[in-house]
Design a protein around this motif. Structure first.
Motif, mmCIF file in Angstrom:
data_model
loop_
_atom_site.group_PDB
_atom_site.id
_atom_site.type_symbol
_atom_site.label_atom_id
_atom_site.label_comp_id
_atom_site.label_asym_id
_atom_site.label_seq_id
_atom_site.Cartn_x
_atom_site.Cartn_y
_atom_site.Cartn_z
ATOM 1 N N GLU A 1 0.832 -1.209 0.000
ATOM 2 C CA GLU A 1 0.000 0.000 0.000
ATOM 3 C C GLU A 1 0.865 1.257 0.000
ATOM 4 O OE1 GLU A 1 -3.394 0.578 -0.030
ATOM 5 O OE2 GLU A 1 -3.586 -1.544 -0.563
ATOM 6 N N GLU A 2 1.966 1.203 0.748
ATOM 7 C CA GLU A 2 2.885 2.345 0.808
ATOM 8 C C GLU A 2 4.283 1.857 0.455
ATOM 9 O OE1 GLU A 2 2.638 4.775 4.316
ATOM 10 O OE2 GLU A 2 0.516 4.341 4.588
ATOM 11 N N LYS A 3 4.563 1.817 -0.849
ATOM 12 C CA LYS A 3 5.848 1.310 -1.330
ATOM 13 C C LYS A 3 6.992 2.218 -0.872
ATOM 14 C CE LYS A 3 5.569 3.872 -5.635
ATOM 15 N NZ LYS A 3 5.337 3.857 -7.053
ATOM 16 N N LYS A 4 8.189 1.654 -0.811
ATOM 17 C CA LYS A 4 9.371 2.450 -0.487
ATOM 18 C C LYS A 4 9.738 3.337 -1.681
ATOM 19 C CE LYS A 4 11.556 -0.594 2.918
ATOM 20 N NZ LYS A 4 12.802 -1.291 3.307
ATOM 21 N N ASP A 5 10.534 4.363 -1.440
ATOM 22 C CA ASP A 5 10.941 5.284 -2.506
ATOM 23 C C ASP A 5 11.638 4.564 -3.656
ATOM 24 O OD1 ASP A 5 9.887 7.422 -1.142
ATOM 25 O OD2 ASP A 5 11.797 8.033 -0.247
ATOM 26 N N SER A 6 12.322 3.486 -3.322
ATOM 27 C CA SER A 6 13.058 2.732 -4.346
ATOM 28 C C SER A 6 12.128 1.992 -5.306
ATOM 29 C CB SER A 6 13.976 1.707 -3.674
ATOM 30 O OG SER A 6 13.201 0.760 -2.939
ATOM 31 N N GLY A 7 10.865 1.813 -4.870
ATOM 32 C CA GLY A 7 9.922 1.003 -5.643
ATOM 33 C C GLY A 7 9.653 -0.340 -4.990
ATOM 34 N N TYR A 8 10.372 -0.628 -3.913
ATOM 35 C CA TYR A 8 10.240 -1.908 -3.209
ATOM 36 C C TYR A 8 8.832 -2.109 -2.666
ATOM 37 C CZ TYR A 8 10.985 -5.382 0.512
ATOM 38 O OH TYR A 8 10.896 -6.496 1.339
ATOM 39 N N ARG A 9 8.297 -3.317 -2.920
ATOM 40 C CA ARG A 9 6.991 -3.688 -2.370
ATOM 41 C C ARG A 9 7.084 -5.050 -1.693
ATOM 42 N NH1 ARG A 9 5.129 -0.878 -7.146
ATOM 43 N NH2 ARG A 9 3.409 0.558 -6.677
ATOM 44 N N SER A 10 6.441 -5.170 -0.559
ATOM 45 C CA SER A 10 6.388 -6.428 0.192
ATOM 46 C C SER A 10 5.575 -6.157 1.451
ATOM 47 C CB SER A 10 7.806 -6.887 0.570
ATOM 48 O OG SER A 10 7.803 -8.160 1.153
ATOM 49 N N PHE A 11 5.136 -7.212 2.114
ATOM 50 C CA PHE A 11 4.458 -7.069 3.408
ATOM 51 C C PHE A 11 5.350 -7.723 4.444
ATOM 52 C CE2 PHE A 11 1.540 -7.234 6.823
ATOM 53 C CZ PHE A 11 0.456 -6.412 6.526
ATOM 54 N N HIS A 12 5.708 -6.978 5.478
ATOM 55 C CA HIS A 12 6.593 -7.489 6.521
ATOM 56 C C HIS A 12 5.833 -7.671 7.834
ATOM 57 C CE1 HIS A 12 10.564 -5.810 4.594
ATOM 58 N NE2 HIS A 12 9.774 -6.426 3.722
ATOM 59 N N LEU A 13 6.055 -8.801 8.459
ATOM 60 C CA LEU A 13 5.569 -9.037 9.819
ATOM 61 C C LEU A 13 6.788 -9.221 10.721
ATOM 62 C CD1 LEU A 13 2.778 -11.716 9.184
ATOM 63 C CD2 LEU A 13 2.420 -9.300 9.678
ATOM 64 N N ILE A 14 6.823 -8.476 11.815
ATOM 65 C CA ILE A 14 7.854 -8.686 12.832
ATOM 66 C C ILE A 14 7.192 -9.486 13.947
ATOM 67 C CG2 ILE A 14 9.551 -7.620 14.357
ATOM 68 C CD1 ILE A 14 9.934 -7.008 11.346
ATOM 69 N N ILE A 15 7.795 -10.616 14.284
ATOM 70 C CA ILE A 15 7.168 -11.501 15.268
ATOM 71 C C ILE A 15 8.123 -11.804 16.419
ATOM 72 C CG2 ILE A 15 5.783 -12.593 13.441
ATOM 73 C CD1 ILE A 15 7.629 -15.090 13.766
ATOM 74 N N GLU A 16 7.538 -12.223 17.523
ATOM 75 C CA GLU A 16 8.307 -12.826 18.621
ATOM 76 C C GLU A 16 7.955 -14.304 18.641
ATOM 77 O OE1 GLU A 16 9.268 -9.526 22.042
ATOM 78 O OE2 GLU A 16 7.398 -10.647 22.197
ATOM 79 N N TYR A 17 8.972 -15.132 18.526
ATOM 80 C CA TYR A 17 8.762 -16.575 18.433
ATOM 81 C C TYR A 17 9.426 -17.248 19.639
ATOM 82 C CZ TYR A 17 8.487 -21.216 16.280
ATOM 83 O OH TYR A 17 8.197 -22.535 16.022
ATOM 84 N N PRO A 18 8.669 -18.061 20.391
ATOM 85 C CA PRO A 18 9.249 -18.703 21.578
ATOM 86 C C PRO A 18 10.109 -19.912 21.206
ATOM 87 C CG PRO A 18 6.943 -19.340 21.329
ATOM 88 C CD PRO A 18 7.241 -18.382 20.225
ATOM 89 N N VAL A 19 11.318 -19.913 21.676
ATOM 90 C CA VAL A 19 12.247 -21.021 21.434
ATOM 91 C C VAL A 19 12.629 -21.654 22.767
ATOM 92 C CG1 VAL A 19 14.576 -21.619 20.638
ATOM 93 C CG2 VAL A 19 13.175 -20.049 19.300
ATOM 94 N N GLU A 20 12.587 -22.965 22.823
ATOM 95 C CA GLU A 20 13.024 -23.668 24.029
ATOM 96 C C GLU A 20 14.542 -23.850 23.994
ATOM 97 O OE1 GLU A 20 11.298 -24.358 26.637
ATOM 98 O OE2 GLU A 20 9.398 -23.664 25.761
ATOM 99 N N THR A 21 15.223 -23.289 24.977
ATOM 100 C CA THR A 21 16.670 -23.442 25.075
ATOM 101 C C THR A 21 17.012 -24.197 26.363
ATOM 102 O OG1 THR A 21 17.168 -21.469 26.402
ATOM 103 C CG2 THR A 21 16.816 -21.133 24.037
ATOM 104 N N ILE A 22 18.280 -24.507 26.538
ATOM 105 C CA ILE A 22 18.693 -25.226 27.750
ATOM 106 C C ILE A 22 18.507 -24.363 28.999
ATOM 107 C CG2 ILE A 22 20.289 -26.799 26.600
ATOM 108 C CD1 ILE A 22 22.572 -24.916 27.412
ATOM 109 N N ARG A 23 18.326 -23.054 28.793
ATOM 110 C CA ARG A 23 18.096 -22.149 29.932
ATOM 111 C C ARG A 23 16.634 -21.702 30.018
ATOM 112 N NH1 ARG A 23 23.059 -21.060 27.873
ATOM 113 N NH2 ARG A 23 24.826 -21.213 29.322
ATOM 114 N N GLY A 24 15.772 -22.422 29.321
ATOM 115 C CA GLY A 24 14.353 -22.076 29.361
ATOM 116 C C GLY A 24 13.890 -21.408 28.075
#
Length: 208
Positions: A107-130
């Motif tokens: 909907e609002e392309k970058k000045d360069s012409g770039y188009r895409s939809f970005h989602l920034i997420i938090e993903y839970p990962v199980e590590t040895i420290r929780g």
């Protein structure tokens, strides 16, 4: 910094998301429906790229985890623009990660012409420290957008972010041509999908 240990959770995020997103595509195929997902790729940003981005944005090492959001990056590529928004809606309903930001560069392309939809997420990962909440980015774009973005990325790498003006102008024109292609293909979307269904059905018919 022990980069191997630092990046391990990001590697895990990419591998798990690949399985889940490819699983979504397979479910559509099992049900003989059009899949909005054409293909899925993922990568963990190389250490030199992380350091370069941190330097350019004046991000201290202690802030890299929170402020560089694409260390783990997924790309979902679709046939049609409508498919992008269908995927976004599906991802919004999932409870195995949390969306913390959305960026609609269609909907609002970058000045360069770039188009895409970005989602920034938090993903839970199980590590040895929780459990650890890892920030990752999912980019969703059409085949045409992906073709353009891949070439722009290569040129940015070649010119170290300083693409000559004449090439920038050509890139902008190419971006508009790519989006025009997406618009035209959207007009015959139903025809294309029907043809693909027929092909898929015939391909899976048993040989008598």
């Amino acid at each position: 910094m022990n980069w191997e240990a630092f990046l391990a959770p990001y590697v895990q995020v990419v591998e798990e998301l690949k399985v889940k997103l490819k699983g979504m595509r397979a479910q559509f195929e099992y049900e003989s429906q059009h899949s909005p997902i054409e293909f899925v790729t993922g990568r963990v940003k190389p250490v030199p790229s992380i350091l370069d981005k941190a330097y350019q944005r004046n991000i201290g090492m202690e802030k890299i985890e929170r402020e560089i959001q694409d260390i783990a990056g997924m790309r979902v590529v679709c046939q049609f623009v409508d498919d992008i928004y269908a995927i976004v809606e599906m991802l919004r309903t999932r409870n195995d990660f949390t969306i913390i930001e959305e960026k609609d560069y269609i909907e609002e392309k970058k000045d360069s012409g770039y188009r895409s939809f970005h989602l920034i997420i938090e993903y839970p990962v199980e590590t040895i420290r929780g459990e650890k909440q890892v920030v990752a980015e999912i980019q969703i774009r059409t085949l045409a957008m992906n073709f353009w973005a891949t070439n722009e990325h290569s040129l940015n790498y070649k010119y170290e972010g300083q693409i000559p003006k004449n090439i920038k102008a050509r890139l902008k024109r190419a971006a508009e041509a790519a989006f025009k292609l997406d618009e035209e293909m959207s007009k015959i979307k139903d025809e294309v999908q029907e043809a693909q269904r027929v092909f898929h059905t015939n391909k899976n018919k048993p040989i008598e």
